[in-house]
Design an enzyme around this catalytic site. Structure first.
Site, PDB file in Angstrom:
ATOM      1  N   ARG A 104       0.908  -1.305   0.237  1.00 14.29           N
ATOM      2  CA  ARG A 104       0.098   0.031   0.280  1.00 14.29           C
ATOM      3  C   ARG A 104       0.761   1.329   0.100  1.00 14.29           C
ATOM      4  O   ARG A 104       0.584   2.219  -0.757  1.00 14.29           O
ATOM      5  CB  ARG A 104      -0.797   0.016   1.352  1.00 14.29           C
ATOM      6  CG  ARG A 104      -2.532  -0.751   1.095  1.00 14.29           C
ATOM      7  CD  ARG A 104      -2.527  -0.961   2.270  1.00 14.29           C
ATOM      8  NE  ARG A 104      -1.760  -2.088   2.720  1.00 14.29           N
ATOM      9  CZ  ARG A 104      -1.818  -3.281   2.286  1.00 14.29           C
ATOM     10  NH1 ARG A 104      -2.791  -3.658   1.744  1.00 14.29           N
ATOM     11  NH2 ARG A 104      -0.886  -4.228   2.662  1.00 14.29           N
ATOM     12  N   THR A 105       1.662   1.295   1.154  1.00 16.57           N
ATOM     13  CA  THR A 105       2.635   2.601   1.207  1.00 16.57           C
ATOM     14  C   THR A 105       3.264   2.975  -0.124  1.00 16.57           C
ATOM     15  O   THR A 105       3.149   4.049  -0.739  1.00 16.57           O
ATOM     16  CB  THR A 105       3.264   2.624   2.306  1.00 16.57           C
ATOM     17  OG1 THR A 105       2.320   2.095   3.688  1.00 16.57           O
ATOM     18  CG2 THR A 105       3.661   3.957   2.542  1.00 16.57           C
ATOM     19  N   LYS A 132      25.254  -3.607  -0.159  1.00 19.48           N
ATOM     20  CA  LYS A 132      26.834  -3.556  -0.216  1.00 19.48           C
ATOM     21  C   LYS A 132      27.447  -2.886   0.802  1.00 19.48           C
ATOM     22  O   LYS A 132      28.654  -2.588   1.057  1.00 19.48           O
ATOM     23  CB  LYS A 132      27.235  -2.953  -1.681  1.00 19.48           C
ATOM     24  CG  LYS A 132      26.740  -3.486  -2.867  1.00 19.48           C
ATOM     25  CD  LYS A 132      27.196  -2.684  -3.961  1.00 19.48           C
ATOM     26  CE  LYS A 132      26.360  -2.942  -5.101  1.00 19.48           C
ATOM     27  NZ  LYS A 132      26.383  -1.953  -6.066  1.00 19.48           N
ATOM     28  N   ARG A 141      11.043   3.974   3.674  1.00 16.28           N
ATOM     29  CA  ARG A 141      10.561   3.122   4.977  1.00 16.28           C
ATOM     30  C   ARG A 141      11.657   2.319   5.200  1.00 16.28           C
ATOM     31  O   ARG A 141      12.630   2.025   4.187  1.00 16.28           O
ATOM     32  CB  ARG A 141       9.544   1.789   4.214  1.00 16.28           C
ATOM     33  CG  ARG A 141       9.346   0.785   5.226  1.00 16.28           C
ATOM     34  CD  ARG A 141       8.192   0.131   4.980  1.00 16.28           C
ATOM     35  NE  ARG A 141       6.896   0.890   5.222  1.00 16.28           N
ATOM     36  CZ  ARG A 141       5.703   0.291   5.018  1.00 16.28           C
ATOM     37  NH1 ARG A 141       5.552  -0.964   4.880  1.00 16.28           N
ATOM     38  NH2 ARG A 141       4.613   1.038   5.307  1.00 16.28           N
ATOM     39  N   HIS A 158       4.394   5.800  11.716  1.00 11.48           N
ATOM     40  CA  HIS A 158       4.098   5.597  10.214  1.00 11.48           C
ATOM     41  C   HIS A 158       3.156   6.924  10.028  1.00 11.48           C
ATOM     42  O   HIS A 158       1.593   6.557   9.799  1.00 11.48           O
ATOM     43  CB  HIS A 158       3.206   4.218  10.013  1.00 11.48           C
ATOM     44  CG  HIS A 158       2.957   3.873   8.891  1.00 11.48           C
ATOM     45  ND1 HIS A 158       3.042   4.703   7.790  1.00 11.48           N
ATOM     46  CD2 HIS A 158       2.689   2.568   8.174  1.00 11.48           C
ATOM     47  CE1 HIS A 158       2.988   3.933   6.765  1.00 11.48           C
ATOM     48  NE2 HIS A 158       2.564   2.719   6.791  1.00 11.48           N
TER      49      HIS A 158
HETATM   50  N1   CP Z   1      -0.454   0.184   5.875  1.00 14.77           N
HETATM   51  C1   CP Z   1       0.704  -0.206   5.224  1.00 14.77           C
HETATM   52  O1   CP Z   1       1.839   0.359   5.642  1.00 14.77           O
HETATM   53  O2   CP Z   1       0.678  -1.264   4.278  1.00 14.77           O
HETATM   54  P1   CP Z   1       1.984  -1.488   3.373  1.00 14.77           P
HETATM   55  O3   CP Z   1       3.144  -2.404   4.542  1.00 14.77           O
HETATM   56  O4   CP Z   1       1.539  -2.603   2.252  1.00 14.77           O
HETATM   57  O5   CP Z   1       2.727  -0.484   3.082  1.00 14.77           O
END
Ligand code: CP
Length: 304
Positions: A51-52, A80, A101, A129
């Site tokens: 999603r993100t 590396k 991320r 998040h």
């Molecule tokens: N909600 C969320 O962060 O989903 P993903 O891990 O798929 O990005």
């Protein structure tokens, strides 16, 4: 130049403005379809995501911009031994904005400190998040009409769930919010949230183990999955993973206008039979996630 590391980086008024822009985008897609022409978003994902990452990419493509990036540490020079600091300096040469991320708490913050482009924390370990929180806030505001005077139940892995930590932090600033934390003993919210966020701000909350006991009082039920990747011990994960399963029968105990949110991915914690219940809004939530990320990109690039 602004970055987004935590939902608290924006005031409540700024969050409202962001959601207003997202709502306008939802209603007037064409108006925004070339606003990012010539701009590039980098998605640097050192941890898995559906999603993100894809909603950021979709957001930028819908704005007329382009995207580049990597979807795992293994497919980048992190494999590396390249540091996050060096990587963001390199990415700053290629892109106008970066969503990152990382499994380590604070890694996007380190990147932001070395970056010459805006950096968005797209999830750092068990910490925060913020763009999921923006998504959650927008879902609540759009479907409930406002973000105040409600009882919000958060259920599942409240210890490792970064979406939960970010959301509590954001909601503490809204009027009349009352939390119910539903978790097994081992997965209770961290002490620092209880003391530094809730107690310090006199936010009312209670902690319970049984979901059924509190279902009738909730306006929102925020379900979460047990975060397998953050457990040290597979046995503990297996013991706890199916602790909560939201079923049709449990939904019968809830208010007629209660809403079920989930940041997704779902594993077993919501039975698929619940998906047809109009109160299950977790797939609508995904759609709001794209609009709010569009609004965020525009805001950080100072294009609105
Ligand atoms: N909600 C969320 O962060 O989903 P993903 O891990 O798929 O990005």
């Amino acid at each position: 130049m602004r970055h987004l590391m935590s939902p608290l980086d924006f005031s409540v008024e700024e969050l409202d403005k962001l959601m207003d822009i997202a709502e306008d985008i939802e209603k007037n897609r064409d108006k925004y379809s070339h606003i990012c022409d010539g701009k590039i978003l980098a998605t640097c994902f050192y941890e898995p995501s559906t999603r993100t990452r894809l909603s950021f990419e979709s957001a930028m493509l819908h704005l007329g911009g382009q995207v580049l990036g990597f979807a795992s540490a293994d497919s980048s020079s992190a494999a590396k031994g390249e540091s996050v600091s060096d990587t963001i300096r390199v990415i700053s040469c290629f892109a106008d904005i970066c969503a990152m991320r990382h499994p380590k708490e604070g890694a996007p913050m380190v990147a932001a400190s070395k970056s010459s482009i805006p950096v968005i924390n797209a999830g750092d370990g068990g910490h925060q998040h913020p763009t999921q929180t923006l998504t959650d806030l927008m879902t609540i505001r759009s479907l409930k009409g406002s973000i105040k005077n409600m009882t919000i139940g958060l259920c599942g892995d409240l210890k490792f769930g970064r979406t939960v930590h970010s959301l509590i932090n954001a909601l503490k600033r809204y009027e009349g919010i009352n939390f119910v934390f539903i978790s097994p003993e081992e997965l209770r919210i961290p002490d620092y949230i209880r003391s530094d966020v809730l107690d310090k701000n006199n936010i009312p909350y209670k902690e319970v183990i049984k979901l059924e006991d509190v279902m009738p009082e909730l306006d929102i039920l925020y379900m979460t999955r047990v975060q397998r990747e953050r457990f040290f011990n597979e046995e503990d994960y297996v013991r706890l993973k199916d602790f909560y399963i939201l079923t049709k029968e449990k939904m019968e105990l809830a208010k007629k206008d209660m809403m079920v949110l989930h940041p997704l991915p779902r594993v077993n914690e919501i039975s698929v039979e619940v998906d047809d219940d109009p109160r299950a809004v977790y797939f609508k939530q995904v759609q709001y996630g794209m609009y709010i990320r569009m609004a965020l990109i525009l805001t950080l690039l100072e294009l609105v």
